[in-house]
Structure formats: structure tokens, C-alpha cells
Design a protein around this motif. Structure first.
Motif, PDB file in Angstrom:
ATOM      1  N   ALA A 173       9.558 -27.591  87.121  1.00  0.00           N
ATOM      2  CA  ALA A 173      10.792 -28.232  86.658  1.00  0.00           C
ATOM      3  C   ALA A 173      11.465 -28.984  87.804  1.00  0.00           C
ATOM      4  O   ALA A 173      11.290 -28.654  88.980  1.00  0.00           O
ATOM      5  CB  ALA A 173      11.741 -27.186  86.086  1.00  0.00           C
ATOM      6  N   TYR A 175      14.932 -29.862  89.499  1.00  0.00           N
ATOM      7  CA  TYR A 175      16.323 -29.420  89.594  1.00  0.00           C
ATOM      8  C   TYR A 175      17.139 -30.533  90.242  1.00  0.00           C
ATOM      9  O   TYR A 175      17.046 -30.762  91.452  1.00  0.00           O
ATOM     10  CB  TYR A 175      16.420 -28.131  90.417  1.00  0.00           C
ATOM     11  N   VAL A 193      18.444 -29.536  84.788  1.00  0.00           N
ATOM     12  CA  VAL A 193      17.056 -29.089  84.874  1.00  0.00           C
ATOM     13  C   VAL A 193      16.216 -29.899  83.882  1.00  0.00           C
ATOM     14  O   VAL A 193      16.432 -29.818  82.667  1.00  0.00           O
ATOM     15  CB  VAL A 193      16.928 -27.582  84.571  1.00  0.00           C
ATOM     16  N   SER A 195      12.687 -30.190  82.376  1.00  0.00           N
ATOM     17  CA  SER A 195      11.451 -29.423  82.231  1.00  0.00           C
ATOM     18  C   SER A 195      10.431 -30.209  81.418  1.00  0.00           C
ATOM     19  O   SER A 195      10.797 -31.051  80.588  1.00  0.00           O
ATOM     20  CB  SER A 195      11.732 -28.073  81.561  1.00  0.00           C
ATOM     21  N   ASP A 196       9.163 -29.926  81.673  1.00  0.00           N
ATOM     22  CA  ASP A 196       8.048 -30.611  80.999  1.00  0.00           C
ATOM     23  C   ASP A 196       8.200 -32.134  81.106  1.00  0.00           C
ATOM     24  O   ASP A 196       8.004 -32.867  80.137  1.00  0.00           O
ATOM     25  CB  ASP A 196       7.960 -30.184  79.531  1.00  0.00           C
ATOM     26  N   THR A 202       9.808 -32.799  76.744  1.00  0.00           N
ATOM     27  CA  THR A 202      10.737 -32.904  77.868  1.00  0.00           C
ATOM     28  C   THR A 202      12.145 -32.487  77.438  1.00  0.00           C
ATOM     29  O   THR A 202      12.631 -32.910  76.384  1.00  0.00           O
ATOM     30  CB  THR A 202      10.764 -34.337  78.411  1.00  0.00           C
ATOM     31  N   SER A 224      17.516 -27.641  75.481  1.00  0.00           N
ATOM     32  CA  SER A 224      16.630 -26.584  75.006  1.00  0.00           C
ATOM     33  C   SER A 224      17.362 -25.701  74.005  1.00  0.00           C
ATOM     34  O   SER A 224      18.534 -25.363  74.203  1.00  0.00           O
ATOM     35  CB  SER A 224      16.142 -25.724  76.175  1.00  0.00           C
ATOM     36  N   TYR A 256      12.437 -29.122  93.800  1.00  0.00           N
ATOM     37  CA  TYR A 256      11.461 -28.396  92.999  1.00  0.00           C
ATOM     38  C   TYR A 256      11.417 -26.961  93.535  1.00  0.00           C
ATOM     39  O   TYR A 256      11.583 -26.740  94.726  1.00  0.00           O
ATOM     40  CB  TYR A 256      10.075 -29.019  93.112  1.00  0.00           C
TER      41      TYR A 256
END
Length: 292
Positions: A173, A175, A193, A195-196, A202, A224, A256
């Protein structure tokens, strides 16, 4: 081969935009993305103050936005251990350079955003393919994208870094720690954050420094449904960001954190070029008050 009428119209629009003065170009872009014209002379929102930085950048921004030159700054501030190992930074990307690269790596350019190509298996790629991509990056004047003037100081260059993977073998992820200084002690920090980032799901989640999941959206990313728990090394992430940001009243520090390590990504002084929608809109004003 003659161009279609639609292609001609697009060409005229694109070239017409390049003729606009920076302030007018940015005002129109802000109106399109945010929904209102910016106050460039007395900015109050976060995006407006970032636009002002784009037009009148601190002289330090150019070298520190250069993803190669900034490594010296990071090394002096927090040490070599927080730098992603550098494989090569050739003056020219040749077949000989390609042949010496390991089986997996990341190819980047130093002079802008999103110049990133992840190579997990070199045998599945060709030199010609990567050379074409590198040539496209090198011919891109990143300043013209959103008139962030400090990018004009950066001499474009290709470089290669180790591919970082987490314990699941995935890209870790990202940051993005927004650091608002100008006050005693640690800066006020918000962590976005991502992610993906290179996958099909994403997500972008915003947290405060205590890892409270905020009802905030920034840019195109969806939040999320079930936010992940804090990383085990959250305190190291925050401390690293605090040290790297201590010379500025605001900077976004990208890090990271795979496998309990913390690696530097970049320093960003004009995130999103000052035209990033923030949801709800009041956050644009709240963050604007923090950026003194």
C-alpha cells in the motif's frame, strides 16, 4: 492521412489551452474539477493554496520533487535504510542497460507523477517495449499538465529500483501522509492509504494520526467498506513522515511499509496540482485553514 473534424477540434482545443497564461489555465481547470473558480490572490481552501504554490513555488521544491535528487535529502534526514534500493539511473536507456537489470524491478521517471512501470518478470517484457515507454515519459513536459512551475527545473531521467513486495507477494500500500506544520511538536497528519494501486480494486482511505477511519474522500478513489487495521509500524511511518516534513509548513510524504519496514516514495508539495475534489467539500476549507 487527413484528420477527422473531431480530431481537428480536439487538436485545436489542446493547443489552445497551452497558449493560456498559467493563472487563467489553472482557474479554468479548478472550476472544471472543483466546481468553483479559485481565489488565487487570497486563497482560503486547501486546493487554492496549492494552486498558489504552483504559481509561486518555493525555490527548494524543484530539487526535492526530483525523485532522484531528493534521495540525498532523505539520506541526510532519515538514513539510507529508508531508501528503496536503486538499481540503475542511466543517462541513456540502452539494450546493455536492459540486459543488466534483474528479473524483477520498477522503472520510473524522476520528473513527474505516474511515471511508474512494474516489471515482475523481465522475460515477459522486451527492451523495445520499455524503451518506447521511457521515450514517451522523457518527451513529456510535466509542467504543461497542470502548470506546476517547479517541475520545469527537473531534467528528465529514467531510473530503476528494486521491486518492493509485501508478505503476500503483492505491491505494498501507498501511505500518503499529509503533514501540516507550523506548530510545536509533530505536524498535524492525515494519512491517505492507496491500496491495490496496480490492481482492479484500488481503494483510497483517509485516516487521522490515531488511525480513525475518516468519512472523507479525496480524488477518484472509493473508500473501503471494511477498512484494514493499522499497520504494525504505524508509529515508524508517522515518525519518518514527521522528520522528512519538518522543514516545511506543508508537504505530502509518500511512504511504503512492507514487512515492518518503511521506505520513502516521494515528497509532493502541490498534490493533485490543486484541482482534486475533496468529499465532503468542507474538507477543502478545513485543510485550507491548516495550511498556514
Amino acid at each position: 492521412m487527413p484528420r477527422s473534424p473531431d480530431a481537428v477540434v480536439r487538436w485545436l482545443k489542446d493547443h489552445g489551452k497551452q497558449l493560456l497564461p498559467d493563472a487563467i489555465f489553472l482557474s479554468l481547470l479548478h472550476r472544471k474539477q472543483i466546481g468553483r473558480f479559485p481565489k488565487l490572490f487570497r486563497p482560503t481552501t486547501f486546493n487554492e493554496k496549492i494552486l498558489q504554490r504552483s504559481l509561486r513555488p518555493d525555490p527548494r521544491y524543484g530539487a526535492l520533487a526530483d525523485k532522484l535528487a531528493v534521495r540525498d535529502y532523505v539520506r541526510a534526514k532519515v538514513g539510507e535504510k529508508h531508501l528503496v534500493p536503486l538499481i540503475s539511473a542511466p543517462t541513456v536507456f540502452t539494450r546493455e542497460v536492459f540486459d543488466t537489470l534483474p528479473n524483477s524491478f520498477v522503472m520510473k521517471a524522476n520528473h513527474g507523477s505516474s511515471f511508474v512501470e512494474v516489471v515482475r518478470d523481465k522475460s515477459q517484457r522486451t527492451f523495445e517495449n520499455l524503451q518506447l515507454l521511457a521515450s514517451q515519459w522523457m518527451s513529456t513536459d510535466f509542467y504543461k499538465n497542470a502548470r506546476e512551475r517547479h517541475y520545469r527545473q527537473i531534467q528528465p531521467r529514467i531510473f530503476f529500483e528494486d521491486l518492493l513486495l509485501d508478505e503476500r507477494g503483492q505491491i505494498p500500500a501507498d501511505y500518503k501522509v499529509h503533514c501540516f506544520g507550523g506548530r510545536p511538536g509533530r505536524p498535524m497528519m492525515f494519512i491517505v492509504v492507496i491500496s491495490d494501486r496496480f490492481g482492479n480494486n484500488t481503494r483510497g482511505d483517509v485516516y487521522d494520526a490515531q488511525w480513525n477511519h475518516l468519512d472523507v474522500g479525496i480524488g477518484p478513489y472509493a473508500r473501503s467498506a471494511t477498512p484494514p487495521p493499522p499497520p504494525e509500524n504505524l508509529e515508524l511511518i508517522l515518525e519518518t513522515a514527521a522528520v522528512l516534513s519538518e522543514d516545511f509548513n506543508y508537504v505530502r510524504v509518500d511512504l511504503y511499509a512492507p514487512n515492518n519496514n518503511v521506505y520513502f516514495g516521494e515528497l509532493t508539495f502541490t498534490p493533485g496540482a490543486g484541482v482534486v475534489p475533496m468529499r465532503p467539500d468542507r474538507v477543502d476549507f478545513e485543510w485550507g485553514r491548516l495550511l498556514t
